[in-house]
Design an enzyme around this catalytic site. Sequence first.
Site, mmCIF file in Angstrom:
data_model
loop_
_atom_site.group_PDB
_atom_site.id
_atom_site.type_symbol
_atom_site.label_atom_id
_atom_site.label_comp_id
_atom_site.label_asym_id
_atom_site.label_seq_id
_atom_site.Cartn_x
_atom_site.Cartn_y
_atom_site.Cartn_z
ATOM 1 N N LYS A 138 -1.915 12.442 5.165
ATOM 2 C CA LYS A 138 -0.980 11.330 4.920
ATOM 3 C C LYS A 138 -0.819 11.130 3.417
ATOM 4 C CE LYS A 138 -0.114 6.526 6.348
ATOM 5 N NZ LYS A 138 -0.684 5.345 7.030
ATOM 6 N N SER A 148 2.510 3.289 10.353
ATOM 7 C CA SER A 148 3.149 3.946 9.232
ATOM 8 C C SER A 148 2.884 5.449 9.142
ATOM 9 C CB SER A 148 2.670 3.299 7.933
ATOM 10 O OG SER A 148 1.271 3.520 7.756
ATOM 11 N N SER A 186 -1.716 1.757 11.993
ATOM 12 C CA SER A 186 -0.947 2.926 11.560
ATOM 13 C C SER A 186 -1.513 4.288 11.932
ATOM 14 C CB SER A 186 -0.745 2.884 10.052
ATOM 15 O OG SER A 186 0.213 1.911 9.752
#
Length: 501
Positions: free
Chosen positions: A81, A156, A180
């Site tokens: 990420k 997210s 997330s």
Amino acid sequence: MSTPIIHQTAAEMSADLASGSVTAVELANAHYDRIAAVDGDVHAFLHLDREGALAQAASVDASRKAGEKLHPLAGVPLALKDVLTQKGVPTTCGSKMLEGWRPPYDSTVVANLKKAGVVILGKTNMDEFAMGSSTENSAYGPTHNPWDLSRIPGGSGGGSSAALAAFEAPLAIGTDTGGSIRQPAAVTGTVGVKPTYGAVSRYGLVAFSSSLDQAGPCARTVLDTAMLHEVIAGYDAKDSTSINAPVGKMIEAAKKLDVKGMKIGVVKELSGEGYQAGVLTRFNEALDLLVAAGAEIVEVSTPSFEYALAAYYLIAPSETSSNLARFDSMRYGIRIGDDGSRSAEEVMNMTREVGFGKEVKRRIILGTYALSSGYYDAYYGSAQKVRTLIKRDYEAAFAKVDVLVSPTCPTTAFKIGEKSDDPLAMYLNDVATIPVNLAGIGGMSLPCGLAPEDGLPVGFQIMSPALKDELMYHVGGTLEAALQSKWGKPLYASAPELAVK
Ligand code: GLN
């Protein structure tokens, strides 16, 4: 027909690497081929570090050839990420603000991955600074759900989970402040784990809400997440909130195949009204399988959870308003309007106006307001009290049961664009994941089937007491095995739009 290599689990890839039937370089290249074939549609990645990844893979291959003892995940590819720093590799946090920034250091998560020989393929897309539930808030365009490209992959960390579901990587790292990791896992039919707060170092994790942020493992199976968990977790003196306790035996726990004598609590407030019918159908079927595997199911009530969402959306923006003050056009990322005619303050204002997107600005303004004198006690102070009440609800529940469960999300993946103009509707996605963060405990999402009404993945959430993350792997591993023997194959093997031929 033999299974394509990219379709394997990380554990299977690890075995093939060890036996010599594939090399780390071949494995990395197979994934880059897959990314080249499908990422135009999925848009899981923001940046590929082919050169760095192939160098790491070649070094693992050389060490193996030399007979060195390697970590089981050495040579296995991973998607990272874009909120964690990796030395020399662009890190944008999905924001224009950090465009072009190459951090001069590795986050501890990345340092641990490198030490184990994991091959980091590239950085994945995310909502800007991890604020969102759909990955639509990325400044670089949305990621698409591999199950249905017109839908969101969650957020997210939608890029990380979409990369797993599309077979672009077998392992990924996410971060979870309010859901997330778990919410993207749920809507993409993959597995994601938010460890106990403090179990994984936050050093080099670009801060959103420091008292809630936690990095964790994502993969297509429970065992793979357990393997990755053991690599990234552990005490780190560079993070003042890091917990100095031994990392539990997650792999061992994931391999247990029954839950005899365990008490599993269904959270009443998180499994009824407001949830899609098909989500509840699959959730209840999974409970039956756990009963068949030896568990006793009891209903548990957690009355303060009603206020969790409101408390989170005061605490997280408050911490954001402070954390994001560091993007001042001087130290990191872009600088706008610095032509010699403007003051430093004007340049800072212009940069923040251009560099931050709408949702980030909304949160900074909200948080600044919540912390302002005169309102501080009413907003931030009350929210902190709610946080204590939620912790107490969990403590009372865990005095009666080993783990708590609920659906991970109220619905399956919604359409891209459906909620982008309605922030409150977007926030409601997090209703079942947020209490875990507020209490600092562990949470896992694993797939429990496809909703009958739309054929999309449903996530099953398991919550464990702080520092007892093994329990999530124990229950998750048992449920996954029971579901797979019912279906005859893992859920991820049926993603329709991008099925591996
Ligand atoms: N969706 C939540 C938010 O927008 C959670 C995000 C996260 O966990 N990073 O704040």
